[in-house]
Design an enzyme around this catalytic site. Structure first.
Site, PDB file in Angstrom:
ATOM      1  CD  GLU A   1      -2.606  -1.235   2.505  1.00 21.07           C
ATOM      2  OE1 GLU A   1      -2.700  -0.091   3.371  1.00 21.07           O
ATOM      3  OE2 GLU A   1      -3.451  -2.039   2.696  1.00 21.07           O
TER       4      GLU A   1
ATOM      5  N   GLY B   1       5.065  -0.972   2.738  1.00 22.48           N
ATOM      6  CA  GLY B   1       5.702  -1.923   1.775  1.00 22.48           C
ATOM      7  C   GLY B   1       6.636  -2.773   2.581  1.00 22.48           C
ATOM      8  CB  SER B   2       9.922  -2.526   3.917  1.00 20.73           C
ATOM      9  OG  SER B   2      10.324  -2.160   3.030  1.00 20.73           O
TER      10      SER B   2
ATOM     11  CB  ILE C   1      -0.930  -5.066  -7.597  1.00 18.57           C
ATOM     12  CG1 ILE C   1      -1.104  -4.546  -6.093  1.00 18.57           C
ATOM     13  CG2 ILE C   1      -1.237  -6.708  -7.270  1.00 18.57           C
ATOM     14  CD1 ILE C   1      -0.147  -4.712  -4.970  1.00 18.57           C
ATOM     15  CB  THR C   2       3.078  -8.474 -10.185  1.00 15.37           C
ATOM     16  OG1 THR C   2       4.281  -7.673  -9.828  1.00 15.37           O
ATOM     17  CG2 THR C   2       3.268  -9.057 -11.427  1.00 15.37           C
TER      18      THR C   2
ATOM     19  CE  LYS D   1      29.723 -14.112 -32.532  1.00 16.56           C
ATOM     20  NZ  LYS D   1      28.302 -13.878 -32.402  1.00 16.56           N
TER      21      LYS D   1
ATOM     22  CG  LEU E   1      27.922  -5.060 -24.180  1.00 20.85           C
ATOM     23  CD1 LEU E   1      26.355  -5.044 -24.226  1.00 20.85           C
ATOM     24  CD2 LEU E   1      28.567  -5.712 -25.690  1.00 20.85           C
TER      25      LEU E   1
ATOM     26  CD  GLU F   1       7.975 -11.897  -3.452  1.00 21.13           C
ATOM     27  OE1 GLU F   1       6.820 -11.448  -3.450  1.00 21.13           O
ATOM     28  OE2 GLU F   1       8.012 -13.091  -2.618  1.00 21.13           O
TER      29      GLU F   1
HETATM   30  C1  LIG Z   1       7.483  -3.645 -10.357  1.00 18.06           C
HETATM   31  C2  LIG Z   1       7.115  -3.831  -9.030  1.00 18.06           C
HETATM   32  C3  LIG Z   1       6.254  -4.938  -8.838  1.00 18.06           C
HETATM   33  C4  LIG Z   1       5.783  -5.216  -7.480  1.00 18.06           C
HETATM   34  N1  LIG Z   1       5.057  -6.353  -7.241  1.00 18.06           N
HETATM   35  C5  LIG Z   1       3.961  -6.219  -6.234  1.00 18.06           C
HETATM   36  C6  LIG Z   1       3.133  -7.555  -5.966  1.00 18.06           C
HETATM   37  O1  LIG Z   1       2.638  -8.155  -6.888  1.00 18.06           O
HETATM   38  N2  LIG Z   1       2.411  -7.279  -4.726  1.00 18.06           N
HETATM   39  C7  LIG Z   1       2.881  -6.518  -3.758  1.00 18.06           C
HETATM   40  O2  LIG Z   1       1.919  -6.767  -2.709  1.00 18.06           O
HETATM   41  N3  LIG Z   1       3.739  -5.833  -3.824  1.00 18.06           N
HETATM   42  C8  LIG Z   1       4.282  -5.551  -5.020  1.00 18.06           C
HETATM   43  N4  LIG Z   1       5.442  -4.594  -5.109  1.00 18.06           N
HETATM   44  C9  LIG Z   1       5.944  -4.022  -4.104  1.00 18.06           C
HETATM   45  C10 LIG Z   1       7.247  -4.239  -3.355  1.00 18.06           C
HETATM   46  O3  LIG Z   1       7.172  -5.515  -2.672  1.00 18.06           O
HETATM   47  C11 LIG Z   1       7.651  -3.161  -2.573  1.00 18.06           C
HETATM   48  O4  LIG Z   1       7.813  -1.914  -3.321  1.00 18.06           O
HETATM   49  C12 LIG Z   1       8.967  -3.482  -1.575  1.00 18.06           C
HETATM   50  O5  LIG Z   1       8.279  -4.374  -0.700  1.00 18.06           O
HETATM   51  C13 LIG Z   1       9.171  -2.174  -0.573  1.00 18.06           C
HETATM   52  O6  LIG Z   1       8.557  -1.340  -0.096  1.00 18.06           O
HETATM   53  P1  LIG Z   1       8.279   0.087  -0.337  1.00 18.06           P
HETATM   54  O7  LIG Z   1       8.325   0.362  -1.783  1.00 18.06           O
HETATM   55  O8  LIG Z   1       7.076   0.844   0.367  1.00 18.06           O
HETATM   56  O9  LIG Z   1       9.425   0.718   0.260  1.00 18.06           O
HETATM   57  P2  LIG Z   1       9.649   1.123   1.733  1.00 18.06           P
HETATM   58  O10 LIG Z   1       9.198   0.165   2.341  1.00 18.06           O
HETATM   59  O11 LIG Z   1       9.112   2.545   1.834  1.00 18.06           O
HETATM   60  O12 LIG Z   1      11.402   1.272   1.941  1.00 18.06           O
HETATM   61  C14 LIG Z   1      12.131   2.219   1.397  1.00 18.06           C
HETATM   62  C15 LIG Z   1      13.759   2.099   1.665  1.00 18.06           C
HETATM   63  O13 LIG Z   1      13.632   1.871   3.134  1.00 18.06           O
HETATM   64  C16 LIG Z   1      14.341   0.577   3.719  1.00 18.06           C
HETATM   65  N5  LIG Z   1      13.810   0.154   4.843  1.00 18.06           N
HETATM   66  C17 LIG Z   1      12.590   0.115   5.407  1.00 18.06           C
HETATM   67  N6  LIG Z   1      12.495  -0.313   6.269  1.00 18.06           N
HETATM   68  C18 LIG Z   1      13.987  -1.003   6.761  1.00 18.06           C
HETATM   69  C19 LIG Z   1      14.487  -1.315   8.104  1.00 18.06           C
HETATM   70  N7  LIG Z   1      13.657  -1.565   9.075  1.00 18.06           N
HETATM   71  N8  LIG Z   1      15.780  -1.313   8.105  1.00 18.06           N
HETATM   72  C20 LIG Z   1      16.431  -0.825   7.134  1.00 18.06           C
HETATM   73  N9  LIG Z   1      15.879  -0.418   6.142  1.00 18.06           N
HETATM   74  C21 LIG Z   1      14.478  -0.263   5.717  1.00 18.06           C
HETATM   75  C22 LIG Z   1      14.063  -0.373   2.538  1.00 18.06           C
HETATM   76  O14 LIG Z   1      15.064  -1.192   2.197  1.00 18.06           O
HETATM   77  C23 LIG Z   1      14.114   0.638   1.062  1.00 18.06           C
HETATM   78  O15 LIG Z   1      15.444   1.014   0.852  1.00 18.06           O
HETATM   79  C24 LIG Z   1       6.070  -4.493  -6.319  1.00 18.06           C
HETATM   80  C25 LIG Z   1       6.924  -3.296  -6.747  1.00 18.06           C
HETATM   81  C26 LIG Z   1       7.416  -2.997  -7.816  1.00 18.06           C
HETATM   82  C27 LIG Z   1       8.293  -1.818  -8.134  1.00 18.06           C
END
Ligand SMILES: Cc1cc2nc3c(=O)[nH]c(=O)nc-3n(C[C@H](O)[C@H](O)[C@H](O)COP(=O)(O)OP(=O)(O)OC[C@H]3O[C@@H](n4cnc5c(N)ncnc54)[C@H](O)[C@@H]3O)c2cc1C
Lengths: 400, 380
Positions: free
Chosen positions: A136, A140-141, A166-167, A285, A354, A378
């Site tokens: 959302e 995320g994380s 969401i993929t 090559k 390249l 993931e």
């Molecule tokens: C192309 C694509 C496809 C995706 N597909 C799916 C899907 O199918 N379903 C789904 O549910 N999600 C999906 N995602 C979402 C993806 O899983 C999240 O973007 C990811 O989990 C990171 O969450 P965020 O973007 O909110 O980053 P944030 O959580 O905001 O993280 C920002 C930064 O903070 C760091 N961080 C956060 N917490 C900590 C901590 N405790 N310690 C150290 N560093 C921290 C992170 O590592 C990152 O560098 C997709 C994303 C993309 C870009």
């Protein structure tokens, strides 16, 4: 016995998927990237051939409860197959019909009826997709920060909230959606629902434009007073009752990672290998056979080859553990963290070899754009490090 | 005496550049990428502010600034968007050659065009490293007093807009030569997707182009000397531009991670995040200092300048890749989508390093200089 040889069945699946990747996926990789989608007729055709992306299992022998005790190898088969497919092209691979990342939670937590209802739809008559909707805008994380609400009503739940990134989220026939019955309960309040396409109140509001993986759909979704029947609560009410105060909706979300992270790692490895092999071919090559540039290329290629194999062995180990029912959260995080990072590095090294030529019409620049997200979705690289470190320190009762 | 204090003039110039970068360049970055061209009004504005003439000789109405001043200004401009800065037309990478050979009779036409039209564009095609593998098929044959050029180049920045082309090459006997070509080529429409998409990247094809004696700018050891000087200056200028992009990514990621929350707190409070920001900051500062050091030596006409420039550009390549990648990483999924600038910056950075020399080659060259104890040529 320790062995890095593939079994006959593993070899077969590797060869088969490689053939498909080479002859069906790779030829359309650059065009699909340009179009920003995988052409529908291609998906139809492939679906009719019975080719799908199933991140939970690629067959691989019966469960240990079967009559003839055969070693389970589904996870190893999975990583071998996805490495080949992603070698063909990661964006096309992720767009293949099938349950995708939505499969594992249904398999691990769904009732028998739900498994039948949702997993049997992937038939050859037309391509269908499943999806996994956890992320959302503000979660995320931190998956426990999910703010999509689920209000219990007669016969079901009303969902409200937004999901992002969401993929295959726009085209999916159903999505596993995570929501909370009470944000104050934190993880314990989480529930997983299967939301079906066409459910009133559920809509796809946007497809985002990205750095790479352009041919693969990434959707923003809206749930507005979206009524979902109790039958679509993953695992049924019983699952949440029996687990008492345990954060079981959250567990549904987390549990799948131990099997999907090696799969995602193997995709990153496939991308790295694609860049490496493509570049190796050209260097053989076009580069001189001695002198500065020869040495420069030798060193870069040797490093790349070593990193790829290191990532692959970590991934095989995690998959092997999963096949044997050994807890593998640390190994799954290790392979994902390492593969995600080296894959980008290998693509950058390939681009270095390249030179300016690599900028125009060469697969490697596309792979470079695609690969970055494998260090993000993931579970980000940082999150994988946390998972690893937590398990490393566990014997000392230190939670990092 | 050791000092990191810029002059008042420099500070004033940099302030104007930074404002222009933020208010005019940054806001047009995405659009320029989409239309694959920098807006002409923006180029005109940059030109009026003098930003396109920093390296040009005063005799050509340029500002002929010392490199130490230019590095600060180029860094400030690129803070806006490297993609746009690299898409600015004008003398481009050939400016240093014009500075060194401003009185050369063969360049008077270019000078006149530059002065009267102000919108002519020159590109530099550097084929002096004949061992460089891949891409270029260009051959330069000495034929009496003239030269015959044939073949296709690698992708070159500004190729789509070029009116004139300066060619650094070696003839069939391996003798260095610098040639001026006037629109005697075709440019291939290419399929470019990675980055610097507004920079008019393209490949030039020469078919039996005869360069008359009057357009031969230098030959032999003199040509080799000039090439080295021009390369030195360009390494420094590009390192400064890359440093600007690094700083942009650093600042953006710092602000983002200070505001973004996860696990109940600002993610900046996680060491995984803050230590990465700290590393980005260190690397950005290092590239700044190595670039300044090389610029100062070049301005002093020191024999060390070429080696220091190699060092600066190597570190800038490594640094810009690291910092832009780290910025994407720190934005998580948001880093990967086009609603935020960092994904573009990472692509631009990779395209920039692909165009401007192999990282490890620079290191090897620098290493060879250290080992041979070679005395370097003065640069100004
Ligand atoms: C192309 C694509 C496809 C995706 N597909 C799916 C899907 O199918 N379903 C789904 O549910 N999600 C999906 N995602 C979402 C993806 O899983 C999240 O973007 C990811 O989990 C990171 O969450 P965020 O973007 O909110 O980053 P944030 O959580 O905001 O993280 C920002 C930064 O903070 C760091 N961080 C956060 N917490 C900590 C901590 N405790 N310690 C150290 N560093 C921290 C992170 O590592 C990152 O560098 C997709 C994303 C993309 C870009």
């Amino acid at each position: 016995m320790i062995s890095f040889e593939l079994s006959e069945q593993q070899n077969q699946i590797k060869e088969m998927t490689h053939w498909f990747a080479e002859n069906e996926i790779r030829p359309m990789a650059l065009e699909a990237d340009r179009l920003g989608k995988v052409p529908d007729d291609w998906l139809h055709q492939v679906n009719q051939m019975g080719i799908q992306l199933n991140t939970s299992s690629f067959g691989g022998g019966g469960k240990s409860s079967g009559k003839r005790k055969k070693e389970r190898e589904g996870n190893r088969m999975g990583v071998l197959a996805t490495e080949e497919m992603a070698w063909g092209d990661p964006a096309v691979t992720l767009s293949l019909p099938g349950a995708g990342l939505g499969g594992p939670p249904i398999e691990s937590s769904g009732t028998a009826e739900q498994k039948e209802r949702f997993l049997s739809i992937f038939t050859t008559d037309k391509p269908r997709w499943g999806a996994y909707a956890l992320t959302e805008p503000e979660a995320g994380s931190d998956a426990s920060g999910v703010r999509t609400t689920a209000r219990k009503v007669d016969g079901g739940y009303i969902l409200n909230g937004q999901k992002i990134f969401i993929t295959n989220g726009g085209r999916a026939s159903w999505l596993v959606v995570f929501a909370t019955v009470d944000p104050k309960l934190g993880r314990a309040g989480q529930r997983a629902f299967v939301v079906e396409k066409g459910t009133p109140g559920f809509s796809c509001t946007k497809l985002v434009k990205k750095m790479g993986l352009r041919a693969n759909e990434t959707a923003e979704l809206l749930l507005e007073d979206c009524y979902v029947r109790t039958e679509n609560l993953l695992g049924g009410e019983e699952l949440y009752e029996t687990s008492g105060s345990k954060p079981s909706g959250f567990q549904v979300a987390m549990k799948t990672f131990d099997s999907t992270r090696p799969i995602v790692a193997s995709m990153a490895i496939g991308i790295a290998r694609a860049a490496y092999e493509y570049t190796l071919d050209i260097v053989k090559k076009e580069y001189p056979k001695q002198g500065n540039y020869f040495h420069l290329a030798s060193e870069i290629l040797a490093e790349a080859e070593q990193d790829i194999q290191a990532a692959r062995l970590l991934t095989w180990e995690a998959a092997w553990m999963a096949d044997h029912g050994i807890a593998n959260a640390k190994e799954a995080a290790m392979c994902k963290a390492y593969a995600g990072q080296i894959a980008l590095d290998v693509c950058a090294k390939s681009l270095e070899l390249l030179g300016p030529t690599g900028l125009e019409g060469h697969l490697v620049e596309k792979l470079y754009r695609d690969v970055k997200v494998f260090d993000i979705f993931e579970g980000t690289n940082e999150v994988q490090h946390l998972v690893i470190a937590r398990r490393q320190y566990a014997p000392y009762d230190i939670r990092v | 005496m050791i000092s990191f204090q810029a002059t008042d003039d420099e500070l004033a110039f940099v302030a104007v550049a930074k404002e222009f970068a933020k208010d005019r360049i940054r806001v047009q970055a995405r659009e320029s990428e989409q239309v694959e061209k920098v807006n002409e009004d923006l180029i005109e504005e940059a030109n009026e502010l003098g930003f396109l003439a920093l390296e040009l000789p005063e005799d050509w109405d340029g500002l002929e600034l010392p490199l130490i001043t230019q590095t600060q200004i180029m860094k400030a401009l690129s803070y806006g968007d490297l993609g746009i800065v690299q898409g600015f037309t004008g003398a481009g990478d050939a400016a240093s050659l014009f500075r060194l050979l401003f009185e050369h009779p063969g360049l008077q036409q270019v000078k006149d065009d530059n002065l009267t039209q102000g919108d002519s564009t020159t590109i530099l095609v550097d084929l002096s490293d004949t061992e460089k593998p891949l891409g270029s098929t260009v051959s330069v044959q000495k034929d009496g007093n003239s030269y015959l050029v044939n073949g296709k180049t690698e992708p070159i920045r500004l190729a789509q807009y070029a009116d004139t082309c300066v060619l650094f090459a070696k003839d069939q006997d391996g003798s260095p030569v610098i040639l001026l070509l006037n629109d005697d080529w075709t440019v291939e429409d290419g399929d470019y997707r990675l980055g610097l998409l507004a920079a008019g990247i393209g490949k030039l094809t020469f078919e039996d182009v005869r360069v008359p004696e009057s357009s031969v700018l230098a030959t032999g050891t003199k040509a080799a000397l000039i090439m080295k000087k021009v390369q030195t200056r360009n390494y420094i200028i590009h390192a400064a531009k890359q440093n600007g992009l690094m700083e942009a990514a650093l600042d953006y990621a710092t602000e983002y991670t200070a505001g973004r929350k996860a696990f109940g707190q600002e993610i900046a409070k996680f060491q995984g995040v803050s230590f990465k920001i700290a590393k980005m900051a260190i690397e950005t500062r290092i590239v700044n200092h190595l670039t300044w050091e090389a610029a100062l030596k070049a301005d002093e006409d020191s024999a060390m300048a070429h080696g220091l420039a190699l060092r600066a550009i190597h570190r800038a390549h490594k640094g810009v890749r690291f910092v832009t990648d780290a910025a994407v990483q720190l934005l998580g999924g948001h880093g990967f989508i086009q609603e935020f600038p960092v994904e573009k910056w990472m692509r631009d950075a990779q395209a920039q390093v692909a165009l401007y020399g192999r990282e490890r080659d620079y290191l090897t060259q620098r290493g060879a200089e250290i080992l041979s104890g070679q005395v370097e040529v003065p640069v100004e």
